[in-house]
Design a protein around this motif. Structure first.
Motif, PDB file in Angstrom:
ATOM      1  N   PRO A 163       0.822  -1.216   0.000  1.00 29.03           N
ATOM      2  CA  PRO A 163       0.000   0.000   0.000  1.00 29.03           C
ATOM      3  C   PRO A 163       0.852   1.260   0.000  1.00 29.03           C
ATOM      4  O   PRO A 163       1.944   1.296   0.576  1.00 29.03           O
ATOM      5  CB  PRO A 163      -0.796  -0.128   1.310  1.00 29.03           C
ATOM      6  N   VAL A 164       0.346   2.292  -0.648  1.00 32.37           N
ATOM      7  CA  VAL A 164       1.067   3.569  -0.748  1.00 32.37           C
ATOM      8  C   VAL A 164       0.300   4.602   0.064  1.00 32.37           C
ATOM      9  O   VAL A 164      -0.810   4.996  -0.314  1.00 32.37           O
ATOM     10  CB  VAL A 164       1.198   4.020  -2.220  1.00 32.37           C
ATOM     11  N   ARG A 165       0.867   5.025   1.174  1.00 32.64           N
ATOM     12  CA  ARG A 165       0.182   5.969   2.065  1.00 32.64           C
ATOM     13  C   ARG A 165       0.381   7.422   1.636  1.00 32.64           C
ATOM     14  O   ARG A 165      -0.496   8.266   1.841  1.00 32.64           O
ATOM     15  CB  ARG A 165       0.705   5.790   3.497  1.00 32.64           C
ATOM     16  N   HIS A 166       1.546   7.723   1.072  1.00 29.94           N
ATOM     17  CA  HIS A 166       1.852   9.119   0.715  1.00 29.94           C
ATOM     18  C   HIS A 166       2.396   9.157  -0.720  1.00 29.94           C
ATOM     19  O   HIS A 166       3.601   9.307  -0.939  1.00 29.94           O
ATOM     20  CB  HIS A 166       2.872   9.700   1.693  1.00 29.94           C
ATOM     21  N   PRO A 167       1.511   9.019  -1.711  1.00 35.18           N
ATOM     22  CA  PRO A 167       1.980   8.987  -3.098  1.00 35.18           C
ATOM     23  C   PRO A 167       2.550  10.324  -3.538  1.00 35.18           C
ATOM     24  O   PRO A 167       2.074  11.391  -3.136  1.00 35.18           O
ATOM     25  CB  PRO A 167       0.713   8.644  -3.884  1.00 35.18           C
ATOM     26  N   GLY A 168       3.585  10.258  -4.367  1.00 35.02           N
ATOM     27  CA  GLY A 168       4.078  11.462  -5.022  1.00 35.02           C
ATOM     28  C   GLY A 168       3.077  11.934  -6.057  1.00 35.02           C
ATOM     29  O   GLY A 168       2.071  11.270  -6.347  1.00 35.02           O
ATOM     30  N   TRP A 169       3.361  13.091  -6.644  1.00 37.32           N
ATOM     31  CA  TRP A 169       2.387  13.716  -7.527  1.00 37.32           C
ATOM     32  C   TRP A 169       2.056  12.841  -8.741  1.00 37.32           C
ATOM     33  O   TRP A 169       0.895  12.767  -9.163  1.00 37.32           O
ATOM     34  CB  TRP A 169       2.874  15.094  -7.985  1.00 37.32           C
ATOM     35  N   ALA A 170       3.063  12.148  -9.300  1.00 40.53           N
ATOM     36  CA  ALA A 170       2.800  11.354 -10.509  1.00 40.53           C
ATOM     37  C   ALA A 170       1.906  10.160 -10.195  1.00 40.53           C
ATOM     38  O   ALA A 170       0.979   9.858 -10.952  1.00 40.53           O
ATOM     39  CB  ALA A 170       4.125  10.885 -11.121  1.00 40.53           C
ATOM     40  N   LEU A 171       2.162   9.507  -9.082  1.00 36.01           N
ATOM     41  CA  LEU A 171       1.334   8.372  -8.702  1.00 36.01           C
ATOM     42  C   LEU A 171      -0.059   8.835  -8.285  1.00 36.01           C
ATOM     43  O   LEU A 171      -1.064   8.189  -8.597  1.00 36.01           O
ATOM     44  CB  LEU A 171       2.003   7.588  -7.570  1.00 36.01           C
ATOM     45  N   ALA A 172      -0.134   9.980  -7.598  1.00 39.56           N
ATOM     46  CA  ALA A 172      -1.438  10.531  -7.220  1.00 39.56           C
ATOM     47  C   ALA A 172      -2.251  10.879  -8.457  1.00 39.56           C
ATOM     48  O   ALA A 172      -3.477  10.673  -8.498  1.00 39.56           O
ATOM     49  CB  ALA A 172      -1.248  11.766  -6.337  1.00 39.56           C
ATOM     50  N   GLU A 173      -1.594  11.384  -9.497  1.00 33.40           N
ATOM     51  CA  GLU A 173      -2.267  11.711 -10.761  1.00 33.40           C
ATOM     52  C   GLU A 173      -2.831  10.441 -11.412  1.00 33.40           C
ATOM     53  O   GLU A 173      -3.967  10.413 -11.903  1.00 33.40           O
ATOM     54  CB  GLU A 173      -1.259  12.377 -11.711  1.00 33.40           C
ATOM     55  N   ALA A 174      -2.017   9.378 -11.408  1.00 36.92           N
ATOM     56  CA  ALA A 174      -2.467   8.107 -11.974  1.00 36.92           C
ATOM     57  C   ALA A 174      -3.646   7.553 -11.180  1.00 36.92           C
ATOM     58  O   ALA A 174      -4.618   7.044 -11.749  1.00 36.92           O
ATOM     59  CB  ALA A 174      -1.314   7.105 -11.990  1.00 36.92           C
ATOM     60  N   ASP A 175      -3.571   7.682  -9.870  1.00 39.63           N
ATOM     61  CA  ASP A 175      -4.653   7.192  -9.013  1.00 39.63           C
ATOM     62  C   ASP A 175      -5.938   7.974  -9.257  1.00 39.63           C
ATOM     63  O   ASP A 175      -7.035   7.405  -9.301  1.00 39.63           O
ATOM     64  CB  ASP A 175      -4.221   7.312  -7.550  1.00 39.63           C
ATOM     65  N   ALA A 176      -5.824   9.290  -9.437  1.00 33.62           N
ATOM     66  CA  ALA A 176      -7.007  10.111  -9.687  1.00 33.62           C
ATOM     67  C   ALA A 176      -7.687   9.700 -10.992  1.00 33.62           C
ATOM     68  O   ALA A 176      -8.916   9.753 -11.110  1.00 33.62           O
ATOM     69  CB  ALA A 176      -6.612  11.591  -9.734  1.00 33.62           C
ATOM     70  N   GLY A 179      -8.280   5.276 -10.285  1.00 29.90           N
ATOM     71  CA  GLY A 179      -8.841   4.744  -9.050  1.00 29.90           C
ATOM     72  C   GLY A 179      -8.131   3.487  -8.581  1.00 29.90           C
ATOM     73  O   GLY A 179      -8.727   2.409  -8.479  1.00 29.90           O
ATOM     74  N   LEU A 180      -6.839   3.591  -8.263  1.00 29.41           N
ATOM     75  CA  LEU A 180      -5.996   2.426  -8.015  1.00 29.41           C
ATOM     76  C   LEU A 180      -6.046   1.910  -6.578  1.00 29.41           C
ATOM     77  O   LEU A 180      -5.344   0.959  -6.244  1.00 29.41           O
ATOM     78  CB  LEU A 180      -4.541   2.766  -8.402  1.00 29.41           C
ATOM     79  N   GLU A 181      -6.861   2.538  -5.734  1.00 27.16           N
ATOM     80  CA  GLU A 181      -7.057   2.058  -4.353  1.00 27.16           C
ATOM     81  C   GLU A 181      -5.710   1.869  -3.659  1.00 27.16           C
ATOM     82  O   GLU A 181      -5.370   0.782  -3.184  1.00 27.16           O
ATOM     83  CB  GLU A 181      -7.868   0.758  -4.362  1.00 27.16           C
ATOM     84  N   LEU A 182      -4.956   2.941  -3.579  1.00 33.21           N
ATOM     85  CA  LEU A 182      -3.572   2.867  -3.129  1.00 33.21           C
ATOM     86  C   LEU A 182      -3.408   2.391  -1.695  1.00 33.21           C
ATOM     87  O   LEU A 182      -2.333   1.922  -1.312  1.00 33.21           O
ATOM     88  CB  LEU A 182      -2.892   4.235  -3.294  1.00 33.21           C
ATOM     89  N   GLY A 183      -4.448   2.477  -0.891  1.00 31.99           N
ATOM     90  CA  GLY A 183      -4.324   2.099   0.513  1.00 31.99           C
ATOM     91  C   GLY A 183      -4.451   0.624   0.789  1.00 31.99           C
ATOM     92  O   GLY A 183      -4.294   0.188   1.938  1.00 31.99           O
ATOM     93  N   THR A 184      -4.726  -0.207  -0.235  1.00 36.98           N
ATOM     94  CA  THR A 184      -4.892  -1.637  -0.026  1.00 36.98           C
ATOM     95  C   THR A 184      -3.731  -2.404  -0.658  1.00 36.98           C
ATOM     96  O   THR A 184      -2.977  -1.873  -1.478  1.00 36.98           O
ATOM     97  CB  THR A 184      -6.198  -2.149  -0.659  1.00 36.98           C
ATOM     98  N   TRP A 185      -3.612  -3.675  -0.285  1.00 40.32           N
ATOM     99  CA  TRP A 185      -2.632  -4.545  -0.935  1.00 40.32           C
ATOM    100  C   TRP A 185      -3.122  -4.903  -2.334  1.00 40.32           C
ATOM    101  O   TRP A 185      -4.334  -4.991  -2.569  1.00 40.32           O
ATOM    102  CB  TRP A 185      -2.421  -5.819  -0.122  1.00 40.32           C
ATOM    103  N   PRO A 186      -2.211  -5.120  -3.272  1.00 45.83           N
ATOM    104  CA  PRO A 186      -2.619  -5.534  -4.618  1.00 45.83           C
ATOM    105  C   PRO A 186      -2.882  -7.025  -4.670  1.00 45.83           C
ATOM    106  O   PRO A 186      -2.719  -7.745  -3.672  1.00 45.83           O
ATOM    107  CB  PRO A 186      -1.402  -5.164  -5.464  1.00 45.83           C
ATOM    108  N   GLY A 187      -3.264  -7.513  -5.846  1.00 46.19           N
ATOM    109  CA  GLY A 187      -3.429  -8.944  -6.045  1.00 46.19           C
ATOM    110  C   GLY A 187      -2.114  -9.679  -5.867  1.00 46.19           C
ATOM    111  O   GLY A 187      -1.024  -9.090  -5.839  1.00 46.19           O
ATOM    112  N   LEU A 188      -2.211 -10.989  -5.758  1.00 42.92           N
ATOM    113  CA  LEU A 188      -1.018 -11.796  -5.509  1.00 42.92           C
ATOM    114  C   LEU A 188      -0.021 -11.745  -6.652  1.00 42.92           C
ATOM    115  O   LEU A 188       1.193 -11.876  -6.441  1.00 42.92           O
ATOM    116  CB  LEU A 188      -1.430 -13.245  -5.236  1.00 42.92           C
TER     117      LEU A 188
END
Length: 388
Positions: A163-176, A179-188
């Motif tokens: 999980p990414v708690r404090h994304p940088g601007w580029a990752l935050a842009e991608a998430d916006a 909708g990458l749900e950065l606070g959860t674990w990804p798939g296996l």
């Protein structure tokens, strides 16, 4: 062949792509994750990895690993593990192949230079830039920017380290956008990709360090994991040279770590009681992992490698020279953006932070050799170590 596990990602039930694609265009008998993998392999950014530093500066010898060969080795290890666990091999491979695609020239030295140069514009990190490259900078399709990868591949790239708690601007842009749900674990599949990366560079950097003469077998025997492997290999092949034995050591150690990872991941999955991929994301912890004992030994190996290889005086000298090249390029283009090539001048933003980010995009896409040539064009002779 192991049948798909209930917690494996399934392209038939995935979340799809951001942009609708033309119906009726022949694409062959591939599912969405296979197409993602192929789009990554065919991208310009992926091809450029062949001349980007892994540990040793990319032009420094034909036999050392570069970002491209490292990514291929990660994919091979990741796919093997995914197959053993009944996970989706193609998604695992896609994340493995693309996980370093955002690295600038000269590896971490180049990244540190870009991070410092762009501090006022939000900084730079290679993971966020991987998403930016694949979602915006690559332009292979007529109707959208980026490669239009599936949500699961983008999520895996964003969160393969957790999980990414404090994304940088580029990752935050991608998430916006996605909708990458950065606070959860990804798939296996993504969790496996991260550990395949560790296994690859832990062991292949040993091989390269020995080849370069910066490490010796005697030094490596200070590491318990390596010492055990060396003794076992020596017992089987008592009459071969240390150089050939070191290759056997690396192969054997990769196998030991892979088997440990598979066993511990199976144990965690059974213990957690997950039933599908949604349960994996909601588990609240990594389900793919080394055993406690292997994790400690792997950390000991990493500490050794930092002390004896990554921070070796010769490596630090090369890193300092590379840092100066990237920092000098950014300063020159920031002082006069018209020094950039026509294609990049045509898209110059007028204001900050977009201007600095645009310049960083250009530099981050360079190979080691091209960065040196550009530096010599716009700044002057580059003071690179012998071998360039």
């Amino acid at each position: 062949m192991v049948p798909p596990a209930p917690w494996a990602s399934d392209p038939a039930t995935g979340r799809g792509r951001l942009h609708r694609e033309s119906a009726g265009v022949p694409r062959g008998p591939r599912d969405d994750y296979q197409r993602d993998r192929d789009r990554i392999i065919h991208s310009i950014a992926f091809r450029r990895l062949r001349h980007k530093t892994q540990v040793f500066l990319a032009p420094d010898g034909d036999h050392f690993r570069v970002r491209l060969t490292h990514s291929l080795e990660v994919a091979q290890i990741g796919r093997t593990i995914a197959r053993a666990l009944g996970l989706n091999e193609d998604l695992t491979e896609a994340v493995c192949l693309a996980h370093d695609i955002g690295h600038p020239p000269f590896g971490h030295a180049g990244e540190d230079a870009l991070k410092a140069a762009t501090m006022a514009a939000g900084g730079f990190d290679h993971n966020g830039h991987s998403l930016r490259t694949l979602m915006r900078i690559e332009r292979s399709y007529p109707r959208f920017d980026g490669l239009n990868l599936t949500w699961e591949t983008l999520e895996g790239l964003a969160k393969h380290n957790g999980p990414v708690r404090h994304p940088g601007w580029a990752l935050a842009e991608a998430d916006a956008e996605a909708g990458l749900e950065l606070g959860t674990w990804p798939g296996l599949e993504a969790q496996i990709a991260a550990l395949a990366d560790d296994i690859a560079y832990d062991n292949h950097d040993i091989d390269d360090g020995l080849r370069a003469g910066l490490l010796t077998p005697a030094q490596l025997l200070e590491v318990p994991l390596v010492a055990r492997g060396w003794s076992a290999a020596k017992a089987r092949f008592p009459d071969i040279s240390d150089r050939r034995l070191s290759r056997e050591l690396v192969r054997q150690q990769i196998g030991t770590m892979v088997l440990d990872l598979i066993a511990e991941t199976r144990r965690r999955i059974a213990e957690s009681g997950v039933g599908d991929v949604a349960d994996v994301r909601a588990a609240g912890r990594a389900l793919a992992a080394f055993s406690d004992a292997m994790r400690e030994e792997e950390r000991d190996l990493k500490r050794f490698m930092y002390a004896n290889l990554y921070h070796h005086p010769r490596q630090l000298e090369a890193a300092a020279a590379a840092h100066d090249v990237v920092a000098g390029l950014f300063a020159a283009f920031r002082a006069d953006p018209l020094l950039m090539p026509e294609e990049w001048r045509a898209a110059l933003p007028a204001d900050e932070p977009a201007l600095s980010r645009h310049i960083a995009d250009y530099i981050a896409g360079m190979t080691d050799r091209f960065a040196i040539r550009e530096y010599e064009r716009v700044v002057g002779p580059a003071r690179m170590p012998e071998g360039f």
